[in-house]
Design a protein around this motif. Sequence first.
Motif, PDB file in Angstrom:
ATOM      1  N   GLU A 169      46.440  36.585  45.066  1.00 28.12           N
ATOM      2  CA  GLU A 169      45.317  37.231  44.393  1.00 28.12           C
ATOM      3  C   GLU A 169      44.538  36.162  43.623  1.00 28.12           C
ATOM      4  O   GLU A 169      45.107  35.445  42.815  1.00 28.12           O
ATOM      5  CB  GLU A 169      45.862  38.281  43.436  1.00 28.12           C
ATOM      6  CG  GLU A 169      44.858  39.065  42.665  1.00 28.12           C
ATOM      7  CD  GLU A 169      45.551  40.125  41.824  1.00 28.12           C
ATOM      8  OE1 GLU A 169      45.268  40.167  40.616  1.00 28.12           O
ATOM      9  OE2 GLU A 169      46.367  40.898  42.361  1.00 28.12           O
ATOM     10  N   ARG A 195      30.302  34.121  44.228  1.00 34.61           N
ATOM     11  CA  ARG A 195      31.158  34.319  45.399  1.00 34.61           C
ATOM     12  C   ARG A 195      31.873  33.025  45.766  1.00 34.61           C
ATOM     13  O   ARG A 195      33.027  33.029  46.171  1.00 34.61           O
ATOM     14  CB  ARG A 195      30.286  34.810  46.558  1.00 34.61           C
ATOM     15  CG  ARG A 195      31.023  35.051  47.831  1.00 34.61           C
ATOM     16  CD  ARG A 195      30.094  35.626  48.879  1.00 34.61           C
ATOM     17  NE  ARG A 195      29.213  34.636  49.442  1.00 34.61           N
ATOM     18  CZ  ARG A 195      29.438  34.017  50.594  1.00 34.61           C
ATOM     19  NH1 ARG A 195      30.498  34.312  51.300  1.00 34.61           N
ATOM     20  NH2 ARG A 195      28.597  33.126  51.053  1.00 34.61           N
ATOM     21  N   PHE A 224      35.475  32.340  44.346  1.00 32.70           N
ATOM     22  CA  PHE A 224      36.635  32.978  44.965  1.00 32.70           C
ATOM     23  C   PHE A 224      37.172  32.103  46.097  1.00 32.70           C
ATOM     24  O   PHE A 224      38.364  31.858  46.198  1.00 32.70           O
ATOM     25  CB  PHE A 224      36.276  34.372  45.498  1.00 32.70           C
ATOM     26  CG  PHE A 224      36.005  35.377  44.426  1.00 32.70           C
ATOM     27  CD1 PHE A 224      37.031  36.150  43.899  1.00 32.70           C
ATOM     28  CD2 PHE A 224      34.723  35.566  43.939  1.00 32.70           C
ATOM     29  CE1 PHE A 224      36.787  37.097  42.912  1.00 32.70           C
ATOM     30  CE2 PHE A 224      34.463  36.510  42.957  1.00 32.70           C
ATOM     31  CZ  PHE A 224      35.495  37.271  42.437  1.00 32.70           C
ATOM     32  N   VAL A 242      40.711  36.909  54.182  1.00 34.56           N
ATOM     33  CA  VAL A 242      40.578  37.977  53.185  1.00 34.56           C
ATOM     34  C   VAL A 242      41.467  39.130  53.618  1.00 34.56           C
ATOM     35  O   VAL A 242      41.361  39.623  54.737  1.00 34.56           O
ATOM     36  CB  VAL A 242      39.109  38.461  53.073  1.00 34.56           C
ATOM     37  CG1 VAL A 242      39.007  39.658  52.136  1.00 34.56           C
ATOM     38  CG2 VAL A 242      38.198  37.334  52.619  1.00 34.56           C
ATOM     39  N   ARG A 247      42.027  41.781  51.162  1.00 35.60           N
ATOM     40  CA  ARG A 247      41.298  42.861  50.501  1.00 35.60           C
ATOM     41  C   ARG A 247      40.130  42.243  49.765  1.00 35.60           C
ATOM     42  O   ARG A 247      40.268  41.258  49.065  1.00 35.60           O
ATOM     43  CB  ARG A 247      42.200  43.601  49.504  1.00 35.60           C
ATOM     44  CG  ARG A 247      41.462  44.792  48.894  1.00 35.60           C
ATOM     45  CD  ARG A 247      41.887  45.242  47.512  1.00 35.60           C
ATOM     46  NE  ARG A 247      42.558  44.360  46.623  1.00 35.60           N
ATOM     47  CZ  ARG A 247      41.940  43.598  45.698  1.00 35.60           C
ATOM     48  NH1 ARG A 247      40.637  43.568  45.582  1.00 35.60           N
ATOM     49  NH2 ARG A 247      42.656  42.842  44.881  1.00 35.60           N
ATOM     50  N   GLY A 248      38.959  42.847  49.964  1.00 35.88           N
ATOM     51  CA  GLY A 248      37.751  42.363  49.300  1.00 35.88           C
ATOM     52  C   GLY A 248      37.775  42.656  47.810  1.00 35.88           C
ATOM     53  O   GLY A 248      38.794  43.045  47.246  1.00 35.88           O
ATOM     54  N   LEU A 249      36.635  42.452  47.171  1.00 37.96           N
ATOM     55  CA  LEU A 249      36.540  42.644  45.725  1.00 37.96           C
ATOM     56  C   LEU A 249      37.130  43.977  45.286  1.00 37.96           C
ATOM     57  O   LEU A 249      36.805  45.019  45.832  1.00 37.96           O
ATOM     58  CB  LEU A 249      35.078  42.582  45.278  1.00 37.96           C
ATOM     59  CG  LEU A 249      34.484  41.200  45.131  1.00 37.96           C
ATOM     60  CD1 LEU A 249      32.989  41.295  44.848  1.00 37.96           C
ATOM     61  CD2 LEU A 249      35.170  40.411  44.051  1.00 37.96           C
ATOM     62  N   ASP A 294      37.521  42.268  39.111  1.00 39.99           N
ATOM     63  CA  ASP A 294      36.995  41.564  40.285  1.00 39.99           C
ATOM     64  C   ASP A 294      37.969  40.499  40.769  1.00 39.99           C
ATOM     65  O   ASP A 294      37.982  39.376  40.270  1.00 39.99           O
ATOM     66  CB  ASP A 294      35.646  40.916  39.957  1.00 39.99           C
ATOM     67  CG  ASP A 294      34.573  41.945  39.663  1.00 39.99           C
ATOM     68  OD1 ASP A 294      34.615  43.028  40.275  1.00 39.99           O
ATOM     69  OD2 ASP A 294      33.693  41.667  38.832  1.00 39.99           O
ATOM     70  N   VAL A 302      40.104  39.093  44.594  1.00 42.32           N
ATOM     71  CA  VAL A 302      40.160  39.145  46.054  1.00 42.32           C
ATOM     72  C   VAL A 302      41.564  38.734  46.470  1.00 42.32           C
ATOM     73  O   VAL A 302      42.137  37.815  45.888  1.00 42.32           O
ATOM     74  CB  VAL A 302      39.116  38.196  46.696  1.00 42.32           C
ATOM     75  CG1 VAL A 302      39.279  38.128  48.209  1.00 42.32           C
ATOM     76  CG2 VAL A 302      37.699  38.636  46.346  1.00 42.32           C
ATOM     77  N   PHE A 306      33.493  39.294  51.688  1.00 42.21           N
ATOM     78  CA  PHE A 306      34.903  39.527  51.405  1.00 42.21           C
ATOM     79  C   PHE A 306      35.422  40.741  52.164  1.00 42.21           C
ATOM     80  O   PHE A 306      36.101  41.591  51.613  1.00 42.21           O
ATOM     81  CB  PHE A 306      35.146  39.685  49.904  1.00 42.21           C
ATOM     82  CG  PHE A 306      34.839  38.444  49.112  1.00 42.21           C
ATOM     83  CD1 PHE A 306      35.431  37.245  49.423  1.00 42.21           C
ATOM     84  CD2 PHE A 306      33.942  38.493  48.077  1.00 42.21           C
ATOM     85  CE1 PHE A 306      35.149  36.093  48.706  1.00 42.21           C
ATOM     86  CE2 PHE A 306      33.647  37.356  47.338  1.00 42.21           C
ATOM     87  CZ  PHE A 306      34.256  36.158  47.664  1.00 42.21           C
TER      88      PHE A 306
END
Length: 143
Positions: A48, A57, A60, A82, A84-86, A96, A98, A120
């Motif tokens: 995470e 962005r 991340f 990715v 899981r996105g935001l 927030d 990712v 994401f």
Amino acid sequence: MFWTHMKNSLSIMAICMTAVAACAVEANNFKSLSYGARAYPHDGVVFEVVPPIGSTRAAFWCAGSEYARRFLGAGWQTPFYVVRGLGTGEVSGRKDTVLFSLEPVGAQAQSNGIFQFNGFNPGSAKTVQSADTDCDPFLLDLI
């Protein structure tokens, strides 16, 4: 009767305190990264990423690249994905975050069913080297 009730209440309180302490230990199990970012390990090669509040962005991907390289031993040409996105962090609790993985996403991918235009989306990937180019302070809005 009073002592039995009191004993049960104390037992319940002890269980609750232990659960809270376990969560706090897990939330403190992070790796510090450049530019104030953090990464929290999950099972296997999932992690995470939590950049500072208000980050771009690029932050991340930059943090994901650094964590994959420094803590998971990924090479420069290793892709990371990715999962899981935001969304709200599963470990950190931050709003927030990712989730990334060194393994291609499949069953582990977590989608909320909404296509995210921020790049994401589950399955999106960059190599460690390509994401490292996002570590430019201008892209991170640090200058």
